[in-house]
Design a protein around this motif. Sequence first.
Motif, PDB file in Angstrom:
ATOM      1  N   ASN A 103     -12.343 -23.518 -75.557  1.00  0.00           N
ATOM      2  CA  ASN A 103     -12.587 -24.952 -75.770  1.00  0.00           C
ATOM      3  C   ASN A 103     -13.024 -25.569 -74.452  1.00  0.00           C
ATOM      4  O   ASN A 103     -12.458 -25.292 -73.409  1.00  0.00           O
ATOM      5  CB  ASN A 103     -11.307 -25.629 -76.255  1.00  0.00           C
ATOM      6  CG  ASN A 103     -11.471 -27.150 -76.284  1.00  0.00           C
ATOM      7  OD1 ASN A 103     -11.399 -27.814 -75.258  1.00  0.00           O
ATOM      8  ND2 ASN A 103     -11.712 -27.678 -77.472  1.00  0.00           N
ATOM      9  N   HIS A 104     -14.066 -26.412 -74.505  1.00  0.00           N
ATOM     10  CA  HIS A 104     -14.627 -27.007 -73.281  1.00  0.00           C
ATOM     11  C   HIS A 104     -14.494 -28.520 -73.220  1.00  0.00           C
ATOM     12  O   HIS A 104     -14.970 -29.152 -72.273  1.00  0.00           O
ATOM     13  CB  HIS A 104     -16.109 -26.651 -73.172  1.00  0.00           C
ATOM     14  CG  HIS A 104     -16.400 -25.197 -73.008  1.00  0.00           C
ATOM     15  ND1 HIS A 104     -16.543 -24.593 -71.784  1.00  0.00           N
ATOM     16  CD2 HIS A 104     -16.557 -24.221 -73.924  1.00  0.00           C
ATOM     17  CE1 HIS A 104     -16.805 -23.301 -71.958  1.00  0.00           C
ATOM     18  NE2 HIS A 104     -16.806 -23.056 -73.246  1.00  0.00           N
ATOM     19  N   THR A 105     -13.916 -29.134 -74.243  1.00  0.00           N
ATOM     20  CA  THR A 105     -13.818 -30.592 -74.170  1.00  0.00           C
ATOM     21  C   THR A 105     -12.764 -31.111 -75.137  1.00  0.00           C
ATOM     22  O   THR A 105     -12.514 -30.490 -76.170  1.00  0.00           O
ATOM     23  CB  THR A 105     -15.179 -31.247 -74.505  1.00  0.00           C
ATOM     24  OG1 THR A 105     -15.052 -32.654 -74.380  1.00  0.00           O
ATOM     25  CG2 THR A 105     -15.619 -30.895 -75.925  1.00  0.00           C
TER      26      THR A 105
ATOM     27  N   LYS B 195     -10.351 -36.496 -68.660  1.00  0.00           N
ATOM     28  CA  LYS B 195     -11.573 -36.436 -69.462  1.00  0.00           C
ATOM     29  C   LYS B 195     -12.499 -35.260 -69.133  1.00  0.00           C
ATOM     30  O   LYS B 195     -13.196 -34.757 -70.008  1.00  0.00           O
ATOM     31  CB  LYS B 195     -12.356 -37.748 -69.324  1.00  0.00           C
ATOM     32  CG  LYS B 195     -11.648 -38.945 -69.925  1.00  0.00           C
ATOM     33  CD  LYS B 195     -11.454 -38.763 -71.428  1.00  0.00           C
ATOM     34  CE  LYS B 195     -10.728 -39.907 -72.088  1.00  0.00           C
ATOM     35  NZ  LYS B 195     -10.450 -39.631 -73.512  1.00  0.00           N
ATOM     36  N   GLU B 196     -12.545 -34.839 -67.865  1.00  0.00           N
ATOM     37  CA  GLU B 196     -13.433 -33.743 -67.497  1.00  0.00           C
ATOM     38  C   GLU B 196     -12.647 -32.438 -67.626  1.00  0.00           C
ATOM     39  O   GLU B 196     -11.713 -32.194 -66.854  1.00  0.00           O
ATOM     40  CB  GLU B 196     -13.940 -33.908 -66.059  1.00  0.00           C
ATOM     41  CG  GLU B 196     -15.029 -32.949 -65.630  1.00  0.00           C
ATOM     42  CD  GLU B 196     -16.357 -33.227 -66.332  1.00  0.00           C
ATOM     43  OE1 GLU B 196     -17.118 -34.106 -65.864  1.00  0.00           O
ATOM     44  OE2 GLU B 196     -16.588 -32.612 -67.394  1.00  0.00           O
ATOM     45  N   ALA B 197     -12.969 -31.611 -68.588  1.00  0.00           N
ATOM     46  CA  ALA B 197     -12.185 -30.406 -68.856  1.00  0.00           C
ATOM     47  C   ALA B 197     -12.006 -29.589 -67.576  1.00  0.00           C
ATOM     48  O   ALA B 197     -10.894 -29.218 -67.216  1.00  0.00           O
ATOM     49  CB  ALA B 197     -12.852 -29.564 -69.942  1.00  0.00           C
ATOM     50  N   SER B 198     -13.074 -29.357 -66.894  1.00  0.00           N
ATOM     51  CA  SER B 198     -12.990 -28.601 -65.633  1.00  0.00           C
ATOM     52  C   SER B 198     -13.965 -29.156 -64.603  1.00  0.00           C
ATOM     53  O   SER B 198     -13.576 -29.606 -63.529  1.00  0.00           O
ATOM     54  CB  SER B 198     -13.324 -27.119 -65.874  1.00  0.00           C
ATOM     55  OG  SER B 198     -13.601 -26.464 -64.625  1.00  0.00           O
ATOM     56  N   GLY B 199     -15.251 -29.131 -64.975  1.00  0.00           N
ATOM     57  CA  GLY B 199     -16.305 -29.375 -63.988  1.00  0.00           C
ATOM     58  C   GLY B 199     -16.617 -28.034 -63.331  1.00  0.00           C
ATOM     59  O   GLY B 199     -15.723 -27.201 -63.153  1.00  0.00           O
ATOM     60  N   THR B 200     -17.869 -27.828 -62.975  1.00  0.00           N
ATOM     61  CA  THR B 200     -18.263 -26.628 -62.218  1.00  0.00           C
ATOM     62  C   THR B 200     -19.142 -27.019 -61.031  1.00  0.00           C
ATOM     63  O   THR B 200     -19.187 -26.322 -60.028  1.00  0.00           O
ATOM     64  CB  THR B 200     -19.013 -25.645 -63.144  1.00  0.00           C
ATOM     65  OG1 THR B 200     -19.958 -26.374 -63.924  1.00  0.00           O
ATOM     66  CG2 THR B 200     -18.052 -24.908 -64.062  1.00  0.00           C
TER      67      THR B 200
HETATM   68  C1  26W Z   1     -21.779 -31.069 -80.481  1.00  0.00           C
HETATM   69  C2  26W Z   1     -22.398 -31.514 -79.222  1.00  0.00           C
HETATM   70  C3  26W Z   1     -21.768 -30.878 -78.010  1.00  0.00           C
HETATM   71  C4  26W Z   1     -22.547 -30.097 -77.167  1.00  0.00           C
HETATM   72  C5  26W Z   1     -21.971 -29.532 -76.033  1.00  0.00           C
HETATM   73  C6  26W Z   1     -20.425 -31.073 -77.751  1.00  0.00           C
HETATM   74  C7  26W Z   1     -19.841 -30.487 -76.599  1.00  0.00           C
HETATM   75  C8  26W Z   1     -20.636 -29.739 -75.779  1.00  0.00           C
HETATM   76  C9  26W Z   1     -20.060 -29.067 -74.561  1.00  0.00           C
HETATM   77  C10 26W Z   1     -18.725 -28.509 -74.826  1.00  0.00           C
HETATM   78  C11 26W Z   1     -19.951 -30.034 -73.483  1.00  0.00           C
HETATM   79  C12 26W Z   1     -19.779 -29.365 -72.142  1.00  0.00           C
HETATM   80  O1  26W Z   1     -20.712 -28.876 -71.568  1.00  0.00           O
HETATM   81  N1  26W Z   1     -18.530 -29.391 -71.665  1.00  0.00           N
HETATM   82  C13 26W Z   1     -18.332 -29.049 -70.288  1.00  0.00           C
HETATM   83  O2  26W Z   1     -18.044 -27.644 -70.199  1.00  0.00           O
HETATM   84  C14 26W Z   1     -17.905 -27.242 -68.839  1.00  0.00           C
HETATM   85  C15 26W Z   1     -17.738 -25.726 -68.809  1.00  0.00           C
HETATM   86  O3  26W Z   1     -16.492 -25.368 -69.260  1.00  0.00           O
HETATM   87  C16 26W Z   1     -16.757 -27.969 -68.146  1.00  0.00           C
HETATM   88  O4  26W Z   1     -16.708 -27.578 -66.800  1.00  0.00           O
HETATM   89  C17 26W Z   1     -16.933 -29.477 -68.252  1.00  0.00           C
HETATM   90  O5  26W Z   1     -15.804 -30.127 -67.752  1.00  0.00           O
HETATM   91  C18 26W Z   1     -17.155 -29.866 -69.718  1.00  0.00           C
HETATM   92  O6  26W Z   1     -17.468 -31.250 -69.838  1.00  0.00           O
END
Ligand code: 26W
Length: 802
Positions: free
Chosen positions: A345-347, A637-642
Motif C-alpha cells: 500500500n502506498h497511500t 499524509k505522505e506515506a514515505s516520499g523518495t
Molecule cells: C487511482 C489513482 C492513483 C494513482 C497512483 C492513486 C494512487 C497512486 C499512487 C499510490 C500514488 C503514489 O505514487 N504514492 C506515493 O508512493 C510513493 C512510493 O511508495 C511514496 O513514497 C509516496 O509517499 C506516495 O505518495
Amino acid sequence: MFSNKEMFTETFLQRLEMTCGKSFQESTKRDHYHTLGIMIREYVSSNWIKTNESYRAEKEKQVYYLSIEFLLGKLLRHNLLNLGIDDVVEEGLKELGIELSDLEEMEADAALGNGGLGRLAACFMDSLATLDLPGHGCGIRYKHGLFEQKIVDGYQVELPEQWLRHGHVWEVRKADLAVDVPFWGRVEAINNNGKLEFRHLEAETVMAVPYDLPVVGYQTDTVNTLRLWSAETTPYPINRDIMKYKRDTELISEFLYPDDTHDEGKILRLKQQYFLVSASIRSIVRSYRKQHASLIDFHKYVGLHINDTHPVLAIPELMRVLIDEEGMSWEDAWHITTNTISYTNHTTLAEALEKWPVRIFQPLLPRIFMIVNEINERFCQDLWTQYPGDWRKIEDMAIIAHDQVKMAHLAIVGSYSVNGVAAIHTEILKQREMNQFYQVFPEKFNNKTNGITHRRWLIKSNPKLTSLINEGIGTKWVNHPEHLKELQFFQQDSAFLEQLYEIKQDNKKSLAEKIKAKTGIVVDPLSIFDVQVKRLHAYKRQLLNVLHIMYLYNRLKEDSSFQMYPRTFLFGAKASPGYYYAKKIIKLINTIAEKINNDKTVSDKLKVVFLENYRVSLAEEIFPASDVSEQISTASKEASGTGNMKFMMNGALTLGTLDGANIEIKEHVGDDNIFIFGLTAEEVMNYYQYGGYTSVDYYHHDKRIRQVVDQLTNGYFGDLDNEFEPIHDSLLMENDQYFVLRDFSSYIEAQREVGKAYADQNRWLKMSLANIANSGFFSSDRTIQQYADDIWNISSVKGKVR
Ligand code: 26W
C-alpha cells in the motif's frame, strides 16, 4: 566489441553503416544514438538468455512485480554504467568527435508513471537485477507516457507525450508470445458430469503483445526482464464494428492515466488493470507449465507482487486459471493464490483508494466478478463466525458493499503479505486505516521502508561527488552503501569539506546555466538552492512554501534591517489535468516568481523559478545541485516520499515535517543534521478526529499570515481578478484542510534556522556530509533485500558473496 575503445569505434562504424544505411559523414546524432543503443541491447542478449536459462535450470522461485506504472527515465548511460563500459564508449565516441552527452539528449524519458509509485518500481527493478535476484517487472507499454508540461502565461498546459516517436531501442517485440485477453461477454455454467464448469462466451478479445526490456544488473551478468504489454487487435475476424473494435482495443495501452492520487473510476482504467494482470498471469502460467505438470506447487515457484491496488485483479485472475483451466477446487485454488500474492500500500488518502461500481465491473469482467463475489461471500462468512452479529464490522470490511468493489479490501484478503512503505505509514495502516483487517490478519502486516537506487541517483547523476567519495573511502560502498558511513571520518577534514563545497557549487553552476538557458532567469549559485520537486498536491503543501516566500518578500520590502541569506527557490511539479486546485497553485507560484524576479530591489536576495516539465532526467540534474530539501507535507499524509532520500544522498539538508520517511531520515542522520517543524502525525489525526482547529484564528492572530493571505486576493501580486480566490477560500472558508496556517510560524522559524546554518559554511558542510554518510540505509538494495528475505523468500541465484 566493448573491451577497448579501438574495438568499440571499429564495430560502431560498421554497425552505423549497416543499421542506418548511411556513411559516417552523412549520419546524424539520432543515427549514432540508435546504433549505440542497438549495440548495447544486443551485447546484453547473451546474459539475458543465460539468466533466464539459469532460473529455469535451477527451478528458482521467481517474483513478478506487477505495476501499472514504471517511471524509468532515460536508460542509455544507466545501462552503460551497469555494464561498466561507460568510459570505453565515452572515449571511443570522443575519438569520432561524438559527445556521449549529446546522444543522451536523443533519448526520450520513458515516463510510464506519475510519481513516487512508478519511480519506486523502476528503482526496484535495478536493485533486483543488481542483487542477482530472480525478479521481473510486468507493466503496460503506453504509447503516450505522462503528459509533457508547458507553462504558458503561468498556467500548466498538457501536451501529449511522444516517447515512441523515434522507436525505442531497448525493447524487443515478441509477437509469438502474444496472449488473448477477453472482455465483456457472458458466463455460462455447465454441469460437466457433476462438476460445475464455467465458460466465458461472446467475449471481445484483445491481443496483448509483449515488449521485453532487459534489466541489466550493476557489475554482474544478471539481466532480468521488464515485460510491457501492448494492446492490439486480434488477427482473426470478429463480427463487430471493426473500427470501433480497433479503436477500443488500441485505446487500452494508448496513454497513462495522469492522476496520482485521485481515482477517476473510468472504465478504460479498469480495462488497463485487467489487461495488465491477465496478460501477465497467462504468460507466467504458460512458461510455468513448460516446467511443471500441474499448478499445485505454483506458489512455491512463483511470487506475484501487486504495486498498490491497481493490479489487484491478479487475485481473482489466478483463481480463474486454477479453477477454470486447471480444474482445481476452490479451496486448493485459494490456498495457492493466497500464498502467491503479496501487496504494497502506498497511500492512505481516501480519494486514492480504488472502489469500482459493480455496474461497471460486472459487465466488463463477468467471470472475474463472479469470483470476487465468491471471495467476498466466503470472507464475510468467516467474519460472521468470528464476530457473530456484528453486521457493522462485516459491512465495513466487506469487499463488495453498497454496489462497490473495494479494491484495497480484496488486496488484503487475497494476499499473504501487506506492507506499508515507511515505519509511520505502516503504523497508521495497522492502528487506523486498516485496523479492522490488522486485528483479523496481524501476521500479514509488515513494513518495508522505501529506497532509491544509488546507482542512478548518486553514481550516475553526481559523478563528481562519487569520485570524491571513492577517493575518501574506496569503492566498497558501491555494492554495500551502508559503508558510506565511513565518510564520517572526514567530519573534521576541512580540505575534504572544501572539496564537497566545490562539487556542490559546480553542480549549482551547471543547473544555473540550464535555468538561464531555459527561462532567462539569472540565479546566483552562491545563494541557497531551496528546492521542492514532486507532484503538485494539496497535502504536499507547495502553498506553505509559496506563502513563506511571499512573507520573505514582504519583509525585504518593508524592513530594510531584515537580514536573510540570499535564496533561490526552485519548484518542479506536474498537476493532474483535472486537479483544479493544483493548477491554481502552479499559477500562483509563477505569478509570485514574475513579481519577485522583476523586482531589482530584491534581486540579490530572492529568486523564484518554476522548472517546466519536471521528470526523471531533469530530477537527475536538480538533486546534485540542491542545498535544502523541502519535505513539508502535512504529517500523516505522505506515506514515505523518495525524493527526500535522493536529496539526502546528494548532501542536501532536509527541511521537513515528521512525516513518512522523513522520520527515519532524522533517525539515521541525527537531530542536529535536519530541520524539523510542524504538527506531528498524532496531532494532525487528533484534529481530524476531534476537531479543534480554526484557521481563521491564525489569520486573525498572526499579522504575517493575515498579510500573505490578503495578498492572495488584494491584487498585490498582480491584478488577476480573484484568480487565487479558491486558494484564499480553501484556507479561510474550508478551514485549511492541510494545516498550512497552523504550521506557518514554525515553518518560518525553521527556515530562519536554515539561513543561520548555511551562513556557517563549515557547520553546513559537516551537516551535509553527515547526510550523505547516513544515506546508505535508503538504498533500494536494502529495501529489496528485505522484500526478498521477509516477503518473497527468494535468494540470489549466484549465491555468491558480492
Ligand atoms: C487511482 C489513482 C492513483 C494513482 C497512483 C492513486 C494512487 C497512486 C499512487 C499510490 C500514488 C503514489 O505514487 N504514492 C506515493 O508512493 C510513493 C512510493 O511508495 C511514496 O513514497 C509516496 O509517499 C506516495 O505518495
